[in-house]
Design a protein around this motif. Structure first.
Motif, PDB file in Angstrom:
ATOM      1  N   GLU A 229     -87.040  -1.134  24.955  1.00 32.04           N
ATOM      2  CA  GLU A 229     -86.090  -1.439  23.892  1.00 32.04           C
ATOM      3  C   GLU A 229     -85.182  -2.610  24.260  1.00 32.04           C
ATOM      4  N   ASP A 230     -85.383  -3.214  25.408  1.00 34.44           N
ATOM      5  CA  ASP A 230     -84.581  -4.359  25.821  1.00 34.44           C
ATOM      6  C   ASP A 230     -85.067  -5.593  25.051  1.00 34.44           C
ATOM      7  N   THR A 231     -84.241  -6.064  24.105  1.00 33.10           N
ATOM      8  CA  THR A 231     -84.682  -7.142  23.219  1.00 33.10           C
ATOM      9  C   THR A 231     -84.083  -8.494  23.586  1.00 33.10           C
ATOM     10  N   THR A 232     -83.526  -8.633  24.784  1.00 32.25           N
ATOM     11  CA  THR A 232     -82.868  -9.899  25.130  1.00 32.25           C
ATOM     12  C   THR A 232     -83.865 -11.050  25.142  1.00 32.25           C
ATOM     13  N   ILE A 233     -85.014 -10.874  25.775  1.00 31.79           N
ATOM     14  CA  ILE A 233     -86.062 -11.889  25.787  1.00 31.79           C
ATOM     15  C   ILE A 233     -87.378 -11.195  25.431  1.00 31.79           C
ATOM     16  N   VAL A 234     -87.976 -11.617  24.341  1.00 26.34           N
ATOM     17  CA  VAL A 234     -89.206 -10.982  23.875  1.00 26.34           C
ATOM     18  C   VAL A 234     -90.231 -12.052  23.535  1.00 26.34           C
ATOM     19  N   VAL A 235     -91.456 -11.821  23.957  1.00 28.89           N
ATOM     20  CA  VAL A 235     -92.569 -12.705  23.616  1.00 28.89           C
ATOM     21  C   VAL A 235     -93.329 -12.094  22.448  1.00 28.89           C
ATOM     22  N   HIS A 236     -93.595 -12.907  21.426  1.00 29.84           N
ATOM     23  CA  HIS A 236     -94.416 -12.477  20.292  1.00 29.84           C
ATOM     24  C   HIS A 236     -95.800 -13.091  20.460  1.00 29.84           C
ATOM     25  N   GLN A 237     -96.824 -12.276  20.376  1.00 35.79           N
ATOM     26  CA  GLN A 237     -98.180 -12.779  20.575  1.00 35.79           C
ATOM     27  C   GLN A 237     -99.154 -11.945  19.750  1.00 35.79           C
ATOM     28  N   SER A 238    -100.169 -12.603  19.196  1.00 28.43           N
ATOM     29  CA  SER A 238    -101.182 -11.894  18.428  1.00 28.43           C
ATOM     30  C   SER A 238    -102.498 -11.854  19.192  1.00 28.43           C
ATOM     31  N   PHE A 239    -103.258 -10.791  18.959  1.00 27.10           N
ATOM     32  CA  PHE A 239    -104.562 -10.613  19.580  1.00 27.10           C
ATOM     33  C   PHE A 239    -105.598 -10.452  18.476  1.00 27.10           C
ATOM     34  N   PHE A 240    -106.626 -11.267  18.538  1.00 24.83           N
ATOM     35  CA  PHE A 240    -107.654 -11.313  17.506  1.00 24.83           C
ATOM     36  C   PHE A 240    -108.908 -10.615  18.015  1.00 24.83           C
ATOM     37  N   PHE A 241    -109.243  -9.499  17.393  1.00 20.67           N
ATOM     38  CA  PHE A 241    -110.401  -8.710  17.803  1.00 20.67           C
ATOM     39  C   PHE A 241    -111.586  -9.039  16.899  1.00 20.67           C
ATOM     40  N   THR A 242    -112.604  -9.678  17.457  1.00 19.54           N
ATOM     41  CA  THR A 242    -113.835  -9.945  16.724  1.00 19.54           C
ATOM     42  C   THR A 242    -114.714  -8.693  16.748  1.00 19.54           C
ATOM     43  N   SER A 243    -115.812  -8.736  16.016  1.00 21.13           N
ATOM     44  CA  SER A 243    -116.751  -7.607  16.037  1.00 21.13           C
ATOM     45  C   SER A 243    -117.318  -7.387  17.439  1.00 21.13           C
ATOM     46  N   ALA A 244    -117.454  -8.483  18.213  1.00 19.74           N
ATOM     47  CA  ALA A 244    -117.962  -8.356  19.586  1.00 19.74           C
ATOM     48  C   ALA A 244    -116.961  -7.619  20.469  1.00 19.74           C
ATOM     49  N   HIS A 245    -115.660  -7.920  20.292  1.00 22.52           N
ATOM     50  CA  HIS A 245    -114.634  -7.205  21.065  1.00 22.52           C
ATOM     51  C   HIS A 245    -114.635  -5.726  20.714  1.00 22.52           C
ATOM     52  N   ILE A 246    -114.727  -5.422  19.409  1.00 22.07           N
ATOM     53  CA  ILE A 246    -114.698  -4.028  18.976  1.00 22.07           C
ATOM     54  C   ILE A 246    -115.925  -3.285  19.513  1.00 22.07           C
ATOM     55  N   PRO A 425    -100.532  -8.089  16.109  1.00 25.48           N
ATOM     56  CA  PRO A 425     -99.389  -8.822  16.659  1.00 25.48           C
ATOM     57  C   PRO A 425     -98.469  -7.876  17.424  1.00 25.48           C
ATOM     58  N   ILE A 426     -98.061  -8.246  18.620  1.00 29.08           N
ATOM     59  CA  ILE A 426     -97.204  -7.362  19.407  1.00 29.08           C
ATOM     60  C   ILE A 426     -96.026  -8.127  20.000  1.00 29.08           C
ATOM     61  N   CYS A 427     -95.018  -7.374  20.448  1.00 27.57           N
ATOM     62  CA  CYS A 427     -93.813  -7.919  21.086  1.00 27.57           C
ATOM     63  C   CYS A 427     -93.618  -7.211  22.419  1.00 27.57           C
ATOM     64  N   LEU A 428     -93.375  -7.994  23.462  1.00 23.95           N
ATOM     65  CA  LEU A 428     -93.079  -7.435  24.777  1.00 23.95           C
ATOM     66  C   LEU A 428     -92.234  -8.447  25.571  1.00 23.95           C
ATOM     67  N   PRO A 429     -91.456  -7.986  26.537  1.00 25.91           N
ATOM     68  CA  PRO A 429     -90.811  -8.924  27.459  1.00 25.91           C
ATOM     69  C   PRO A 429     -91.867  -9.735  28.204  1.00 25.91           C
ATOM     70  N   PRO A 430     -91.534 -10.942  28.660  1.00 26.34           N
ATOM     71  CA  PRO A 430     -92.541 -11.871  29.213  1.00 26.34           C
ATOM     72  C   PRO A 430     -93.421 -11.289  30.312  1.00 26.34           C
ATOM     73  N   GLU A 431     -92.848 -10.665  31.331  1.00 23.10           N
ATOM     74  CA  GLU A 431     -93.660 -10.144  32.433  1.00 23.10           C
ATOM     75  C   GLU A 431     -94.550  -8.992  31.970  1.00 23.10           C
ATOM     76  N   ASP A 432     -94.021  -8.174  31.061  1.00 24.43           N
ATOM     77  CA  ASP A 432     -94.820  -7.078  30.525  1.00 24.43           C
ATOM     78  C   ASP A 432     -95.981  -7.618  29.699  1.00 24.43           C
ATOM     79  N   MET A 433     -95.743  -8.706  28.970  1.00 26.66           N
ATOM     80  CA  MET A 433     -96.816  -9.303  28.178  1.00 26.66           C
ATOM     81  C   MET A 433     -97.937  -9.816  29.089  1.00 26.66           C
ATOM     82  N   LYS A 434     -97.579 -10.422  30.215  1.00 26.57           N
ATOM     83  CA  LYS A 434     -98.603 -10.883  31.156  1.00 26.57           C
ATOM     84  C   LYS A 434     -99.449  -9.721  31.649  1.00 26.57           C
ATOM     85  N   ARG A 435     -98.787  -8.608  31.976  1.00 25.90           N
ATOM     86  CA  ARG A 435     -99.535  -7.435  32.447  1.00 25.90           C
ATOM     87  C   ARG A 435    -100.402  -6.866  31.325  1.00 25.90           C
TER      88      ARG A 435
END
Length: 462
Positions: A229-246, A425-435
């Protein structure tokens, strides 16, 4: 990849104006249902539609067409031109005043092609595509909808609007936008007539809870710090799942689950990878709340009363386990929990939920160590057509549901290469997004998972 040289563009906006219904409408007060007015739905959700230039419409101004059609649509959806009021016991109602919805005309000196693959969440400079009118973050005594139509240099346009979630869910929004689009294309009235019928989801008298609603368990003492819930610095990023990923994810679950939905698979992936990324303590409970559209779960008689219903008919059904069990088991474990959570939503469950809201004073869902996914794939927002063809993108403007960063949406999309798939589309702090990215990549077999990012933008507003 992010472009090395920022793309410059300017947005010019007119003053906001109120669009009124095109004909007189009833002035009355309508109660929202006891599911509509719960705490977790008291926010405005931004939604966006992107349309390309259509040569056959070159003599038509999208702003004028959409504004005129909106006025006519509000005759049928006239509560949307009113104002939300709050009564005793925090009960919400709509005062059908006919004051109108807020509408903004804008122009941007940029083409759709210049956006590249950035035509999906997180949208660059979204705050300029949907103007932040002072007070628009509130839902009481404010215009129920805020709409901006931005013309683009290429002849395309962007429609952005805020959905006051107490007025309806994703299915209700799709119904309204479809009616608006039908009238823009020349229809005299919507093909599906809207119905209010909020009494179907009102609490009984007296209210009594008959189901276990773990999505509202208040498990944490006041002032407890929750990392996600720490919203001080948040990265917004989307992930696109193709039929191959699914397909790759589907191979990770047992044969008896092989027919589960793409929603089940991607939601399980998100839950597992996010839990690992946040490094939750093994013995802590974690939740995945599946937003279930309950319209099809009602009996035949009541289901017929829901035809044209555009209010909230959803439940936040929760799958609950420990971080150790979730992360230590195969993916099928999470899929099984998600399927069971969805299956428990019945007509009985919805009536129990309405009663729960009254008894528990319209409480907020559990936010600690929780994530949530709303399935907007069946709404098919990209198929909305105002006369300019189907949308290049239609759906949620960003990850997060209101102020809750753990919430997100699953939206259908076709990328710049023409590949069809699903966006998360998801939101996470930068280091958490990398993980998170690493965990997802590992789960998919190191396929160099394609996250979505577009060119960088420098914007000026006039």
């Amino acid at each position: 990849m992010t472009s090395s040289s920022p793309l410059l563009f300017t947005v010019r906006r007119s003053q906001p104006e109120l669009v009124l219904p095109a004909a007189p409408t009833p002035h009355e007060v309508k109660l929202l249902s006891d599911i509509d007015d719960q705490e977790g739905l008291r926010f405005n959700l931004p939604v966006i539609f992107v349309f390309r230039h259509e040569p056959s419409m070159k003599e038509k101004d999208p702003v004028k067409v959409l504004k005129h059609a909106l006025s006519r649509t509000l005759v049928y959806y006239y509560p949307g031109a009113g104002r939300i009021r709050e009564g005793a016991g925090r009960k919400l109602m709509v005062d059908c005043t006919g004051e109108g919805v807020m509408f903004i005309e804008a122009e941007a000196d940029i083409t759709l092609d210049q956006f590249g693959d950035a035509l999906q969440p997180p949208f660059p400079c979204f705050q300029e595509i949907l103007c932040d009118v002072p007070g628009s973050e509130y839902i009481i005594d404010r215009p129920i909808r805020l709409i901006q139509v931005t013309r683009l240099k290429c002849g395309g346009f962007i429609l952005a609007l805020s959905l006051n979630h107490t007025m309806g869910d994703g299915s209700g929004l799709r119904q309204f936008v479809s009616a608006w689009a039908e009238i823009a294309r020349g229809a005299n009235q919507p093909s599906i007539q809207p119905v209010w019928n909020r009494e179907i989801l009102m609490a009984r008298d007296p209210p009594y809870i008959t189901c276990n609603h773990r999505e509202y368990e208040q498990i944490l003492p006041p002032n407890t710090y929750i990392k996600e819930e720490d919203t001080t610095i948040v990265v917004h990023q989307s992930f696109f799942f193709t039929s191959a990923h699914i397909a790759a994810i589907r191979r990770l679950v047992p044969l008896h689950l092989s027919r589960c939905t793409a929603y089940d698979l991607i939601t399980a992936c998100y839950w597992c990878c996010r839990t690992k990324a946040l490094q939750v303590e093994p013995d802590e409970d974690v939740r995945m709340m599946c937003i279930v559209n309950a319209r099809s779960r009602f009996s035949a008689n009541n289901r017929s009363s829901l035809i044209g219903y555009y209010g909230n008919c959803i439940a936040f059904s929760a799958a609950v386990t420990t971080a150790k069990e979730l992360c230590g088991n195969q993916l099928g474990y999470a899929v099984e929990l998600i399927r069971k959570a969805k299956a428990q939503v019945t007509e009985k469950y919805m009536h129990s939920l309405a009663d729960f809201m009254v008894i528990k004073e319209r409480c907020l869902f559990t936010k600690g160590r929780t994530c949530m996914v709303s399935d907007w794939t069946r709404a098919k927002f990209s198929e909305v057509n105002f006369g300019w063809g189907e949308a290049v993108y239609g759906g949620a403007a960003k990850g997060g549901i209101g102020s809750f960063l753990g919430g997100t949406f699953l939206v259908t999309h076709k990328n710049a290469k023409g590949e069809e798939g699903l966006i998360l589309p998801i939101c996470l702090p930068p280091e958490d997004m990398k993980r998170f990215v690493k965990e997802l990549d590992d789960m998919l077999g190191n396929q160099n998972y394609p996250t979505m990012s577009g060119p960088s933008f420098i914007l000026s507003t006039l």
